[in-house]
Design an enzyme around this catalytic site. Structure first.
Site, PDB file in Angstrom:
ATOM      1  N   GLU A 344      51.591  20.868  56.860  1.00  0.00           N
ATOM      2  CA  GLU A 344      51.177  22.267  56.723  1.00  0.00           C
ATOM      3  C   GLU A 344      51.761  23.160  57.822  1.00  0.00           C
ATOM      4  O   GLU A 344      51.037  23.836  58.550  1.00  0.00           O
ATOM      5  CB  GLU A 344      49.650  22.367  56.678  1.00  0.00           C
ATOM      6  N   ASN A 387      54.895  17.689  54.624  1.00  0.00           N
ATOM      7  CA  ASN A 387      53.852  17.793  53.603  1.00  0.00           C
ATOM      8  C   ASN A 387      53.192  19.165  53.685  1.00  0.00           C
ATOM      9  O   ASN A 387      52.907  19.660  54.770  1.00  0.00           O
ATOM     10  CB  ASN A 387      52.814  16.685  53.842  1.00  0.00           C
ATOM     11  N   HIS A 422      46.597  20.532  45.325  1.00  0.00           N
ATOM     12  CA  HIS A 422      45.181  20.854  45.151  1.00  0.00           C
ATOM     13  C   HIS A 422      45.132  22.026  44.181  1.00  0.00           C
ATOM     14  O   HIS A 422      45.351  23.178  44.562  1.00  0.00           O
ATOM     15  CB  HIS A 422      44.545  21.222  46.490  1.00  0.00           C
ATOM     16  N   GLU A 451      48.275  14.748  47.448  1.00  0.00           N
ATOM     17  CA  GLU A 451      46.828  14.930  47.610  1.00  0.00           C
ATOM     18  C   GLU A 451      46.213  15.559  46.364  1.00  0.00           C
ATOM     19  O   GLU A 451      45.377  16.460  46.445  1.00  0.00           O
ATOM     20  CB  GLU A 451      46.528  15.814  48.829  1.00  0.00           C
ATOM     21  N   ASP A 453      44.187  16.858  43.238  1.00  0.00           N
ATOM     22  CA  ASP A 453      42.904  16.926  42.562  1.00  0.00           C
ATOM     23  C   ASP A 453      42.905  18.187  41.713  1.00  0.00           C
ATOM     24  O   ASP A 453      43.696  19.101  41.933  1.00  0.00           O
ATOM     25  CB  ASP A 453      41.712  16.897  43.528  1.00  0.00           C
TER      26      ASP A 453
END
Length: 651
Positions: A344, A387, A422, A451, A453
């Site tokens: 990030e 990432n 996300h 990651e 979801d």
């Protein structure tokens, strides 16, 4: 196998992609403590209890005139008392305290099972004549000779009445000692405790007669982001059955591995890496450098003051970074195959696209250059990733692309780009996501979904007590569309990781409960799971020939009872306004409770009618509802179903 895959492809077989879903019947006897004793259970992994009743492992009521294993932490006195009591006539008196940390403690390490979440409660009352104070329920743990302390719960106590302290505790690593204790915040006055209770809710068993993700998804490995507590019980069973890789959620972040300068701990990460090794899984290390969860000492100068952008501070910061990476990566060289080296770092609102973290403010881009250079030196075979989240957003995507292009041109050993993903049921679109993948394709790097979801919410103002069926269907459609996209780019996407194991574990659960993963809070496969693994979803194998199709599932069973789940699909070309589904039980089963439908039963005939909010059944649409029922000698599935009087096919 694609030559650029970061993870070795494990031997696979294609299983049948539609299996009859039924939950295994697993029952255990709930252990209860008799009055006046401390109850214990073996330290083996707990199994599912009948009707999921809580299992008690400690129940201290002090009615037998003893301390029931509770003892002093320091020089205070802990003794049974009948002066006051919360229940019955006995309690535990704590007197002669000279420090706020002094109080009664109970050693519970031999009673607790790793990975199990325990509910802890105790009642506390300050002695007469004492000023009020905050009292705390805490846990002390010794791992590898190092003590750590955790506050489980606190409350304001007085001399005039009893107050209950409650909290949760989950042991995640083998410890030399685990103790529960009560302390105060300010005063050292006497106090009493009573009716201490430690219990846990057994995990439901997982479904074993369903496809495994690792077999059904063949274009790339599918992994899960985990914590040490996820390695045990039903969560561990889910991981072993379905996943090919694990990502260390928090266990390898800086605050977990080097909380104070020069003191490293790897207990939590060891548990994850060992589990992966035991089950033939690859490991993603997350993360070596991040602006969050970095201890404040990292950004203090030689005098202990906050760093300012000077040459001396830059050199000190980069030296600390190098020491950290060499130690952490060196611990797992050859065992962790992929690392999120930096995490990030992009802020698209900045003119240069860089996040103004302390790392960047002190060291500029050199912290990223140093991190990748050192990581490659420590383990030349490891694949190194940058990432970030929202990489489908054009401004962020392009800023990340420019950064990676620049660093690669300088010779910085970046091997791949991680897209966190996300997302939610409506955003982003497949087209936006495909553009994201296409943007980075010319760089010739690996791309990983790191990651993922899919939140059921589309705005911050929404909150659902129970996930609506239409949102779960939309979630399934989003998962299916994304996995189909990823499969089209399987020559570039070298893994897909889901961020958690079940909906209970999601980081999105905060002020509102979310349901973003493939398995629900009862460890059961959701419609999203079937959307990913079954090419014929939502209709099962082949197209139903009637105007409706029904899937009937037993998702949990115990002695004398079971939980059922029914999904009805309108396979006609016309919508249905108001629906009534009917079936006949053949072995005397009786419905006792239902949800998402109004259920009634006359002799053996069960009628399920729509609730007030889900009566519309669009063409091709589905509704699902659940129920609890009793059974005796047998529990066969109904053979026929009718929707508004019309016979349905069964899947």
């Amino acid at each position: 196998m694609h030559a650029t895959h970061a993870f070795p492809r494990l031997a696979r077989r294609r299983s049948a992609l539609w299996l009859t879903v039924c939950a295994l019947v697993v029952a255990a006897v709930a252990l209860a403590a008799p009055s006046g004793a401390t109850a214990t259970t073996p330290a083996a992994a707990p199994t599912a209890a009948a009707a999921q009743e809580p299992v008690t492992v400690v129940a201290s009521d002090f009615e037998d005139g003893t301390t029931q294993g509770w003892s002093a932490r320091g020089g205070e006195t802990v003794a049974a008392s009948t002066e006051v009591a919360h229940g019955g006539t006995g309690s535990l008196a704590v007197t002669g305290r000279t420090g706020t940390w002094q109080g009664p403690a109970l050693s519970v390490g031999d009673l607790l099972t790793l990975g199990t979440s325990y509910d802890v409660s105790v009642w506390v009352r300050l002695a007469d004549g004492t000023a009020g104070d905050t009292v705390r329920l805490s846990a002390e743990r010794h791992v590898d000779g190092q003590a750590s302390y955790h506050t489980l719960g606190s409350a304001q106590a007085t001399a005039g009445g009893w107050v209950e302290l409650t909290g949760e505790y989950t042991p995640t690593a083998a410890a030399e000692y685990v103790g529960l204790y009560v302390e105060t915040a300010s005063v050292t006055a006497d106090f009493f405790v009573d009716d201490a209770l430690v219990s846990y809710q057994p995990d439901p068993p997982i479904q074993t007669d369903i496809p495994s993700l690792r077999d059904a998804v063949t274009g790339f490995p599918v992994g899960a982001g985990v914590e040490p507590s996820h390695l045990y019980g039903s969560r561990g069973d889910l991981l072993a059955k379905h996943y090919e890789s694990l990502t260390t959620g928090n266990a390898l972040k800086w605050d977990a591995t080097q909380p104070t300068e020069g003191t490293f701990r790897f207990t939590d990460a060891d548990a994850i890496v060992d589990f992966a090794t035991e089950h033939g899984m690859a490991v993603r290390g997350h993360t070596l450098v991040w602006h969050n969860q970095t201890p404040s000492w990292v950004f203090t100068d030689a005098n202990g003051d906050p760093m300012t952008p000077t040459a001396e501070n830059k050199a000190l910061l980069l030296d600390r970074l190098e020491t950290h990476i060499r130690t952490v990566m060196g611990e797992y060289a050859g065992r962790v195959e992929v690392w999120d080296v930096v995490n990030e770092v992009i802020d698209e609102s900045q003119s240069d696209g860089m996040r103004r973290s302390p790392w960047f403010q002190i060291a500029g881009l050199d912290y990223i250059r140093t991190a990748f250079r050192v990581a490659h030196e420590v383990d030349p075979d490891a694949r190194l990733f940058i990432n970030d989240y929202n990489t489908n957003v054009p401004a962020k995507r392009d800023a990340l692309f420019d950064l990676v292009s620049q660093l690669r041109a300088e010779g910085v050993p970046i091997h791949g780009v991680g897209h966190q993903m996300h997302v939610n049921v409506e955003w982003p679109s497949v087209a936006e996501t495909e553009t994201m993948l296409q943007t980075f394709a010319p760089l010739g790097l690996e791309q990983q979904i790191t990651e993922m979801d899919v939140s059921i919410y589309t705005s911050s103002g929404e909150s659902f007590p129970t996930p609506p069926e239409e949102r779960l269907r939309a979630q399934a459609e989003q998962y299916r569309a994304m996995f189909q996209l990823f499969d089209r780019y399987a020559d570039q996407i070298t893994s897909v990781t889901l961020w958690g194991v079940t909906d209970t574990d999601s980081w999105l659960n905060g002020s509102r409960a979310d349901a973003p993963l493939l398995f629900d809070r009862e460890f059961q496969a959701k419609e999203a799971f079937w959307a990913v693994v079954d090419p014929d979803w939502p209709n099962g194998p082949g197209e139903p020939t009637g105007d409706c199709a029904v899937r009937y599932q037993v998702v949990g069973s115990w002695s004398g009872g079971f939980e059922g789940r029914v999904t009805v699909t309108n396979t006609s070309a016309e919508p249905v306004d108001g629906w009534s589904l009917r079936w006949t039980f053949g072995a005397g089963q009786r419905v006792t409770q239902g949800w998402n439908a109004e259920l009634s039963q006359s002799v053996d005939v069960v009628t399920a009618e729509n609730a007030s909010w889900n009566g519309q059944l669009a063409a091709g649409g589905s509704r699902a509802f659940g129920f609890l029922a009793s059974w005796t000698d047998a529990n066969p599935a109904p053979e026929t179903f009718t929707l508004n009087g019309v016979s349905c096919t069964t899947a």
